[in-house]
Motif scaffolding. Structure first.
Motif, PDB file in Angstrom:
ATOM      1  N   SER A   1     -70.368  79.047 -29.044  1.00  0.00           N
ATOM      2  CA  SER A   1     -69.120  79.152 -28.663  1.00  0.00           C
ATOM      3  C   SER A   1     -68.264  77.887 -28.652  1.00  0.00           C
ATOM      4  O   SER A   1     -66.991  77.698 -28.362  1.00  0.00           O
ATOM      5  CB  SER A   1     -69.443  78.894 -26.957  1.00  0.00           C
ATOM      6  N   HIS A   2     -68.737  76.912 -29.789  1.00  0.00           N
ATOM      7  CA  HIS A   2     -68.151  75.979 -30.262  1.00  0.00           C
ATOM      8  C   HIS A   2     -67.536  74.838 -28.983  1.00  0.00           C
ATOM      9  O   HIS A   2     -66.338  74.443 -29.232  1.00  0.00           O
ATOM     10  CB  HIS A   2     -66.976  76.193 -31.224  1.00  0.00           C
ATOM     11  N   VAL A   3     -68.234  74.716 -28.046  1.00  0.00           N
ATOM     12  CA  VAL A   3     -67.700  73.842 -26.933  1.00  0.00           C
ATOM     13  C   VAL A   3     -67.595  72.515 -27.375  1.00  0.00           C
ATOM     14  O   VAL A   3     -66.837  71.737 -26.709  1.00  0.00           O
ATOM     15  CB  VAL A   3     -68.514  74.077 -25.647  1.00  0.00           C
ATOM     16  N   ALA A   4     -68.280  71.906 -28.190  1.00  0.00           N
ATOM     17  CA  ALA A   4     -68.426  70.699 -28.643  1.00  0.00           C
ATOM     18  C   ALA A   4     -67.601  70.264 -29.682  1.00  0.00           C
ATOM     19  O   ALA A   4     -67.625  69.218 -30.203  1.00  0.00           O
ATOM     20  CB  ALA A   4     -69.976  70.353 -29.138  1.00  0.00           C
ATOM     21  N   ALA A   5     -66.957  71.241 -30.163  1.00  0.00           N
ATOM     22  CA  ALA A   5     -66.208  70.952 -31.417  1.00  0.00           C
ATOM     23  C   ALA A   5     -64.961  70.114 -31.216  1.00  0.00           C
ATOM     24  O   ALA A   5     -64.519  69.270 -32.013  1.00  0.00           O
ATOM     25  CB  ALA A   5     -65.644  72.154 -32.063  1.00  0.00           C
TER      26      ALA A   5
ATOM     27  N   THR B   1     -64.863  60.793 -25.987  1.00  0.00           N
ATOM     28  CA  THR B   1     -64.720  60.877 -27.254  1.00  0.00           C
ATOM     29  C   THR B   1     -65.650  61.629 -28.126  1.00  0.00           C
ATOM     30  O   THR B   1     -65.450  61.718 -29.328  1.00  0.00           O
ATOM     31  CB  THR B   1     -64.658  59.325 -27.717  1.00  0.00           C
ATOM     32  N   ARG B   2     -66.602  61.844 -27.432  1.00  0.00           N
ATOM     33  CA  ARG B   2     -67.666  62.596 -28.352  1.00  0.00           C
ATOM     34  C   ARG B   2     -67.175  63.807 -28.676  1.00  0.00           C
ATOM     35  O   ARG B   2     -66.582  64.861 -27.967  1.00  0.00           O
ATOM     36  CB  ARG B   2     -68.939  63.018 -27.478  1.00  0.00           C
ATOM     37  N   SER B   3     -67.125  64.015 -30.022  1.00  0.00           N
ATOM     38  CA  SER B   3     -66.628  65.527 -30.847  1.00  0.00           C
ATOM     39  C   SER B   3     -67.912  65.620 -31.604  1.00  0.00           C
ATOM     40  O   SER B   3     -68.500  65.084 -32.415  1.00  0.00           O
ATOM     41  CB  SER B   3     -65.612  65.453 -31.580  1.00  0.00           C
ATOM     42  N   GLY B   4     -68.424  66.963 -31.732  1.00  0.00           N
ATOM     43  CA  GLY B   4     -69.700  67.414 -32.243  1.00  0.00           C
ATOM     44  C   GLY B   4     -70.768  67.776 -31.249  1.00  0.00           C
ATOM     45  O   GLY B   4     -70.673  67.478 -30.171  1.00  0.00           O
ATOM     46  N   ALA B   5     -71.754  68.074 -31.502  1.00  0.00           N
ATOM     47  CA  ALA B   5     -73.150  68.368 -30.880  1.00  0.00           C
ATOM     48  C   ALA B   5     -73.610  67.201 -30.170  1.00  0.00           C
ATOM     49  O   ALA B   5     -73.634  66.160 -30.573  1.00  0.00           O
ATOM     50  CB  ALA B   5     -74.064  69.118 -31.851  1.00  0.00           C
ATOM     51  N   TRP B   6     -73.864  67.618 -28.675  1.00  0.00           N
ATOM     52  CA  TRP B   6     -74.410  66.532 -28.120  1.00  0.00           C
ATOM     53  C   TRP B   6     -75.921  66.624 -28.238  1.00  0.00           C
ATOM     54  O   TRP B   6     -76.632  67.593 -28.899  1.00  0.00           O
ATOM     55  CB  TRP B   6     -73.949  66.845 -26.600  1.00  0.00           C
ATOM     56  N   ASP B   7     -76.359  65.513 -27.729  1.00  0.00           N
ATOM     57  CA  ASP B   7     -77.873  65.542 -27.971  1.00  0.00           C
ATOM     58  C   ASP B   7     -78.560  66.266 -26.994  1.00  0.00           C
ATOM     59  O   ASP B   7     -78.319  66.321 -25.650  1.00  0.00           O
ATOM     60  CB  ASP B   7     -78.319  64.099 -27.480  1.00  0.00           C
ATOM     61  N   ILE B   8     -79.499  67.137 -27.304  1.00  0.00           N
ATOM     62  CA  ILE B   8     -80.180  68.223 -26.496  1.00  0.00           C
ATOM     63  C   ILE B   8     -81.581  67.683 -26.195  1.00  0.00           C
ATOM     64  O   ILE B   8     -82.394  67.344 -27.027  1.00  0.00           O
ATOM     65  CB  ILE B   8     -80.374  69.674 -27.330  1.00  0.00           C
ATOM     66  N   ARG B   9     -81.541  67.397 -24.941  1.00  0.00           N
ATOM     67  CA  ARG B   9     -82.526  66.758 -24.273  1.00  0.00           C
ATOM     68  C   ARG B   9     -83.580  67.538 -23.385  1.00  0.00           C
ATOM     69  O   ARG B   9     -83.032  68.067 -22.546  1.00  0.00           O
ATOM     70  CB  ARG B   9     -82.357  65.360 -23.769  1.00  0.00           C
ATOM     71  N   SER B  10     -84.919  67.665 -23.679  1.00  0.00           N
ATOM     72  CA  SER B  10     -85.746  68.245 -22.766  1.00  0.00           C
ATOM     73  C   SER B  10     -86.571  67.307 -22.125  1.00  0.00           C
ATOM     74  O   SER B  10     -86.825  66.227 -22.420  1.00  0.00           O
ATOM     75  CB  SER B  10     -86.579  69.158 -23.384  1.00  0.00           C
ATOM     76  N   LEU B  11     -86.873  67.992 -20.867  1.00  0.00           N
ATOM     77  CA  LEU B  11     -87.796  67.122 -19.867  1.00  0.00           C
ATOM     78  C   LEU B  11     -89.113  67.251 -20.061  1.00  0.00           C
ATOM     79  O   LEU B  11     -89.772  68.468 -19.978  1.00  0.00           O
ATOM     80  CB  LEU B  11     -87.422  67.167 -18.500  1.00  0.00           C
ATOM     81  N   VAL B  12     -90.218  66.356 -20.259  1.00  0.00           N
ATOM     82  CA  VAL B  12     -91.418  66.316 -20.479  1.00  0.00           C
ATOM     83  C   VAL B  12     -92.379  65.477 -19.532  1.00  0.00           C
ATOM     84  O   VAL B  12     -91.828  64.318 -19.279  1.00  0.00           O
ATOM     85  CB  VAL B  12     -91.850  65.985 -21.916  1.00  0.00           C
TER      86      VAL B  12
ATOM     87  N   ALA C   1     -83.957  77.505 -21.727  1.00  0.00           N
ATOM     88  CA  ALA C   1     -83.232  76.101 -21.336  1.00  0.00           C
ATOM     89  C   ALA C   1     -82.671  75.531 -22.686  1.00  0.00           C
ATOM     90  O   ALA C   1     -81.246  75.139 -22.586  1.00  0.00           O
ATOM     91  CB  ALA C   1     -84.183  74.988 -20.484  1.00  0.00           C
ATOM     92  N   ARG C   2     -83.440  75.220 -23.760  1.00  0.00           N
ATOM     93  CA  ARG C   2     -82.909  74.563 -24.780  1.00  0.00           C
ATOM     94  C   ARG C   2     -81.808  75.618 -25.368  1.00  0.00           C
ATOM     95  O   ARG C   2     -80.847  75.047 -26.000  1.00  0.00           O
ATOM     96  CB  ARG C   2     -84.020  74.228 -25.680  1.00  0.00           C
ATOM     97  N   ASN C   3     -81.949  76.759 -25.525  1.00  0.00           N
ATOM     98  CA  ASN C   3     -81.167  77.724 -25.924  1.00  0.00           C
ATOM     99  C   ASN C   3     -79.767  77.842 -25.467  1.00  0.00           C
ATOM    100  O   ASN C   3     -78.759  78.213 -25.999  1.00  0.00           O
ATOM    101  CB  ASN C   3     -81.635  78.904 -26.346  1.00  0.00           C
ATOM    102  N   VAL C   4     -79.641  77.289 -24.147  1.00  0.00           N
ATOM    103  CA  VAL C   4     -78.307  77.156 -23.414  1.00  0.00           C
ATOM    104  C   VAL C   4     -77.319  76.418 -24.315  1.00  0.00           C
ATOM    105  O   VAL C   4     -76.281  76.741 -24.598  1.00  0.00           O
ATOM    106  CB  VAL C   4     -78.541  76.809 -22.157  1.00  0.00           C
ATOM    107  N   SER C   5     -77.784  75.250 -24.627  1.00  0.00           N
ATOM    108  CA  SER C   5     -77.149  74.358 -25.307  1.00  0.00           C
ATOM    109  C   SER C   5     -76.685  74.803 -26.852  1.00  0.00           C
ATOM    110  O   SER C   5     -75.437  74.712 -27.362  1.00  0.00           O
ATOM    111  CB  SER C   5     -77.760  72.840 -25.343  1.00  0.00           C
ATOM    112  N   HIS C   6     -77.665  75.253 -27.431  1.00  0.00           N
ATOM    113  CA  HIS C   6     -77.597  76.033 -28.633  1.00  0.00           C
ATOM    114  C   HIS C   6     -76.425  76.963 -28.675  1.00  0.00           C
ATOM    115  O   HIS C   6     -75.440  76.989 -29.680  1.00  0.00           O
ATOM    116  CB  HIS C   6     -78.720  76.535 -29.282  1.00  0.00           C
TER     117      HIS C   6
END
Length: 599
Positions: free
Chosen positions: A365-369, A77-88, A354-359
């Motif tokens: 590309s509006h994949v999350a729309a 059901t998620r519509s809109g941007a996902w949480d962009i999470r980086s590993l530290v 890596a983080r820019n892939v999600s952006h």
């Protein structure tokens, strides 16, 4: 939309409507031209020819047929941007200050949460310095010492006089640690799990991560990963409810983590199937979620095993496909591992890409729309249903083994069997790995990175080929090319790439006209510093093999060659050859044997 309305809305013009029999006939005609079907085979045989079987034994058909309905199943059901999470990583041996600087750059570059790998020695004050913990969720990953690490985090916020974001997760996952064979006492670990759950509930954050990548990193298949995650989720749900939590409250404390690979459709289907399975678990537990499964939060991370340390830049493509599949599959949070993760601790450019892939996927590309953009696709719906059914069976089996003796050995054995099957396909190059088993570059210089402790958890795909590349062969193979460049280039290129996959270079004869010309070029190498290599590989057309292949082999043996390989079928010449290399050969066995002859 009900079935009656759907049936009344034609989606094609009459001229575009075709029957199943017409499609079978047209497809069979193509397969007969390629030799995959004979004139005696029925047209309907195209289904068997074009249906492939996954590592889980799931049959994936080439075409969907009407008749199946997938309308009443839980969906993302998620519509809109996902949480962009980086590993530290703040693990022992990693520079905490440098990791902190990388985390701050990530957050400034659009990352919205941090996945923190830690242990009891991690200095969270340094690692999370200047991180606004009430704005950026922190998801802890401490397989050993989860309670201590969580206490350190709480001490840090008490010292700062601030709170934690509601999406923060204390990251308890004792069963994942046990699967990785880490030193942990199950009873004590589950007691700590309950303690962390109470602590998390009191401060309004989550407590548990069901980390299915613990199975994936060992080589598990998609269905095995699903079965493991649901079995672990049920075990945690049961432990919390027995400790007094209501099922709804217990479920809200749990987050799931899955791998996302460069196999796009299986990844999409796996994440969708996970929601269906967990929805069923909650339904049986008396938790009302309707058809939305709002209570399941999924964190998808690009697969670490699929990354190659050789030609690591190809990992950018793998990560992009994985992130796309994760987003389409409805993941709530997505982590793309930097392309150089297999080489060690990633550097700044790897983290930035890596983080820019999600952006790019979200903003350009509006994949999350759209929620569940793959919904309605037969390929995805059918594979989702098959994975869910197989995943449930895997869950039941794992749960029974855990309840009987808290023994993961049978599950590990099944993972090992799947991993061996995968490696067999990789060895025969039926599952190609670009830059490693296909199109390798022996002249490349690998990025130098500090050792990353997180890599120790993983069995990478094609690890046997990486081991060969790590220690290049001591001598080269003489590539005995027959005829002009145009005549020998196809097989010469094939042989060169195959040998390079095993860390073996070649000395190419170049254009040749006859056996003595070829032997002369071979003898010329003996006057060099390294001398003429003992192994030669014939590369030419079938016509050249028939015309002067036997003479070439005789001349090369007379000139000193002790091991003769032919690129192609061994029966292409009458003379005896010692080995042959063609499509479908066990490349790993061939390369190992060739290296032995070169040593």
């Amino acid at each position: 939309m009900n079935d009656a309305v759907r049936a009344a809305v034609p989606l094609s013009q009459p001229a575009d409507a075709h029957s199943q029999e017409q499609w079978e006939a047209a497809t069979a005609a193509v397969l007969r031209k390629t030799g995959r079907l004979t004139s005696d085979d029925a047209d309907s045989a195209v289904w068997d020819k074009l249906t492939r079987t996954s590592l889980d034994g799931l049959r994936i058909a080439p075409l969907g047929l009407p008749g199946e309905s997938y309308a009443d199943v839980p969906r993302p059901t998620r519509s809109g941007a996902w949480d962009i999470r980086s590993l530290v990583s703040g693990l022992a041996g990693v520079d905490a200050k440098a990791a902190n600087e990388a985390a701050l750059v990530d957050l400034d570059g659009g990352v919205s949460s941090l996945w923190v790998a830690a242990d009891e020695s991690t200095d969270l004050a340094v690692l999370l310095d200047k991180v606004l913990l009430d704005l950026a969720p922190i998801v802890l990953d401490a397989p050993i010492g989860a309670v201590k690490v969580a206490q350190n985090l709480l001490a840090l916020i008490a010292e700062r006089g601030t709170g934690l974001h509601a999406a923060t997760n204390l990251g308890a996952d004792p069963m994942g640690a046990l699967l990785r064979d880490l030193p942990l006492a199950p009873d004590e670990a589950f007691a700590e799990l309950v303690d962390l759950a109470r602590l998390a509930e009191g401060i309004g954050v989550r407590a548990i991560v069901v980390d299915a990548t613990a199975a994936h990193d060992l080589g598990a298949s998609d269905v095995q990963e699903l079965g493991w995650s649901i079995a672990v989720g049920v075990a945690y749900l049961r432990a919390l409810t027995e400790a007094g939590f209501s099922p709804a409250v217990a479920a809200a404390l749990i987050e799931f983590r899955y791998s996302a690979t460069d196999e796009q459709f299986p990844t999409i289907a796996k994440l969708r199937a996970a929601r269906q399975l967990w929805d069923r678990v909650l339904e049986v537990s008396g938790v009302s979620t309707g058809s939305t499964t709002e209570g399941m939060r999924i964190h998808a991370v690009s697969s670490r095993p699929m990354l190659s340390k050789y030609d690591p830049y190809v990992n950018m493509l793998r990560g992009t496909v994985a992130a796309f599949a994760a987003g389409v599959g409805g993941a709530d949070a997505v982590t793309v591992l930097p392309f150089d993760s297999a080489n060690g601790v990633p550097d700044a450019i790897g983290r930035r890409i890596a983080r820019n892939v999600s952006h790019l996927l979200i903003d350009e590309s509006h994949v999350a729309a759209v929620a569940d953009p793959a919904g309605g696709s037969f390929a995805v719906e059918s594979l989702t249903a098959d994975m869910a059914a197989a995943g449930w069976d895997a869950f039941v089996q794992i749960e029974a083994e855990w309840e009987e003796g808290r023994d993961f050995s049978p599950f590990r054995d099944r993972i090992a069997a799947v991993s061996a099957e995968r490696e067999k396909a990789i060895a025969r190059r039926k599952r190609p790995i670009t830059g490693l088993t296909e199109f390798p570059n022996l002249a490349e210089t690998l990025p130098e990175r500090p050792v990353d402790p997180l890599s120790e958890r993983v069995v990478r795909y094609g690890a046997s080929f990486e081991a060969l590349r790590d220690t290049p062969a001591s001598a080269k193979v003489f590539l005995a090319t027959l005829g002009t460049v145009a005549q020998h280039t196809a097989r010469a290129t094939f042989a060169t790439n195959l040998l390079a996959a095993g860390g073996i270079g070649v000395e190419i004869a170049g254009p040749t006209t006859e056996a003595e010309d070829l032997a002369g070029k071979y003898r010329a190498l003996s006057r060099g510093h390294a001398g003429a290599p003992p192994v030669v590989c014939l590369a030419g057309s079938d016509k050249a093999y028939a015309e002067w292949g036997d003479a070439a082999i005789a001349a090369l043996r007379e000139a000193g060659a002790t091991h003769v390989i032919i690129a192609g079928r061994p029966d292409a010449v009458d003379a005896e050859v010692d080995d042959a290399a063609s499509m479908g050969v066990d490349a790993l066995a061939f390369l190992t044997a060739t290296r032995e002859k070169l040593s």
